[in-house]
Design a protein around this motif. Sequence first.
Motif, PDB file in Angstrom:
ATOM      1  N   TYR A   1      10.345   3.204  -7.178  1.00 52.59           N
ATOM      2  CA  TYR A   1      11.055   2.709  -7.277  1.00 52.59           C
ATOM      3  C   TYR A   1      11.353   1.201  -7.133  1.00 52.59           C
ATOM      4  N   LYS A   2      12.600   1.877  -6.272  1.00 53.79           N
ATOM      5  CA  LYS A   2      13.348   0.902  -5.598  1.00 53.79           C
ATOM      6  C   LYS A   2      13.117  -0.461  -4.471  1.00 53.79           C
ATOM      7  N   MET A   3      11.828  -0.018  -3.916  1.00 58.18           N
ATOM      8  CA  MET A   3      10.094  -1.237  -3.812  1.00 58.18           C
ATOM      9  C   MET A   3       9.744  -1.900  -4.399  1.00 58.18           C
ATOM     10  N   ASN A   4       9.070  -0.692  -5.574  1.00 54.18           N
ATOM     11  CA  ASN A   4       8.506  -2.212  -6.244  1.00 54.18           C
ATOM     12  C   ASN A   4       8.080  -1.891  -7.361  1.00 54.18           C
ATOM     13  N   ARG A   5       8.927  -1.484  -8.466  1.00 57.74           N
ATOM     14  CA  ARG A   5      10.028  -1.530  -9.896  1.00 57.74           C
ATOM     15  C   ARG A   5       8.823  -1.466 -10.854  1.00 57.74           C
TER      16      ARG A   5
ATOM     17  N   MET B   1       0.719  -1.298   0.229  1.00 56.30           N
ATOM     18  CA  MET B   1       0.361  -0.073   0.415  1.00 56.30           C
ATOM     19  C   MET B   1       0.936   1.422  -0.091  1.00 56.30           C
ATOM     20  N   VAL B   2       2.055   1.037   0.951  1.00 57.67           N
ATOM     21  CA  VAL B   2       3.040   2.468   0.914  1.00 57.67           C
ATOM     22  C   VAL B   2       3.214   2.453  -0.425  1.00 57.67           C
ATOM     23  N   LYS B   3       4.132   1.369  -1.092  1.00 58.14           N
ATOM     24  CA  LYS B   3       4.641   1.371  -1.858  1.00 58.14           C
ATOM     25  C   LYS B   3       4.032   2.184  -3.290  1.00 58.14           C
ATOM     26  N   LYS B   4       2.625   2.311  -3.653  1.00 54.88           N
ATOM     27  CA  LYS B   4       1.865   2.451  -3.887  1.00 54.88           C
ATOM     28  C   LYS B   4       1.361   3.767  -4.161  1.00 54.88           C
ATOM     29  N   LEU B   5       1.553   4.094  -2.980  1.00 51.81           N
ATOM     30  CA  LEU B   5       1.227   5.576  -2.070  1.00 51.81           C
ATOM     31  C   LEU B   5       2.420   6.814  -2.772  1.00 51.81           C
ATOM     32  N   LEU B   6       3.647   6.286  -2.476  1.00 55.06           N
ATOM     33  CA  LEU B   6       4.984   7.188  -2.546  1.00 55.06           C
ATOM     34  C   LEU B   6       4.183   7.241  -4.280  1.00 55.06           C
ATOM     35  N   SER B   7       4.590   6.148  -5.112  1.00 50.88           N
ATOM     36  CA  SER B   7       4.255   6.078  -6.637  1.00 50.88           C
ATOM     37  C   SER B   7       3.501   7.063  -6.902  1.00 50.88           C
TER      38      SER B   7
ATOM     39  N   ALA C   1      12.287  11.842  -5.563  1.00 51.23           N
ATOM     40  CA  ALA C   1      13.131  11.185  -4.255  1.00 51.23           C
ATOM     41  C   ALA C   1      11.796  10.230  -4.647  1.00 51.23           C
ATOM     42  N   LEU C   2      10.641  10.215  -4.340  1.00 55.53           N
ATOM     43  CA  LEU C   2       9.724   9.587  -3.283  1.00 55.53           C
ATOM     44  C   LEU C   2       9.246   8.961  -4.313  1.00 55.53           C
ATOM     45  N   GLY C   3       9.673   9.255  -5.116  1.00 52.89           N
ATOM     46  CA  GLY C   3       8.378   8.209  -7.059  1.00 52.89           C
ATOM     47  C   GLY C   3      10.256   7.552  -6.960  1.00 52.89           C
TER      48      GLY C   3
END
Length: 91
Positions: free
Chosen positions: A56-60, A1-7, A50-52
């Motif tokens: 990206y590093k978390m979820n690719r 969930m946090v991964k998509k929120l950052l993107s 930076a958020l992207g």
Amino acid sequence: MVKKLLSFISILIPTFLTILIVNFLFGIVPMDIQGLPFILPFILCPIGAALGLIGYKMNRDNLARAGMIFNIGLFLFPIAFNIVGTLSGGV
């Protein structure tokens, strides 16, 4: 969930700034914000990039990649706008 929120936030920041810049250039909705839309990308776009990068590093995923590209492009837009404006119109 946090991964998509950052993107999502990395896409949301330049989208909002693009709307502000387009409104400033074409005067769609009258606002008294002077040159603020051309200053905000210098502050907010590195945060969005930076958020992207973190997303990206978390979820690719492609959303984070697009967020990074959009933020970098919008960061460079005011610089290019001022250079072109100075070369073509002076002052």
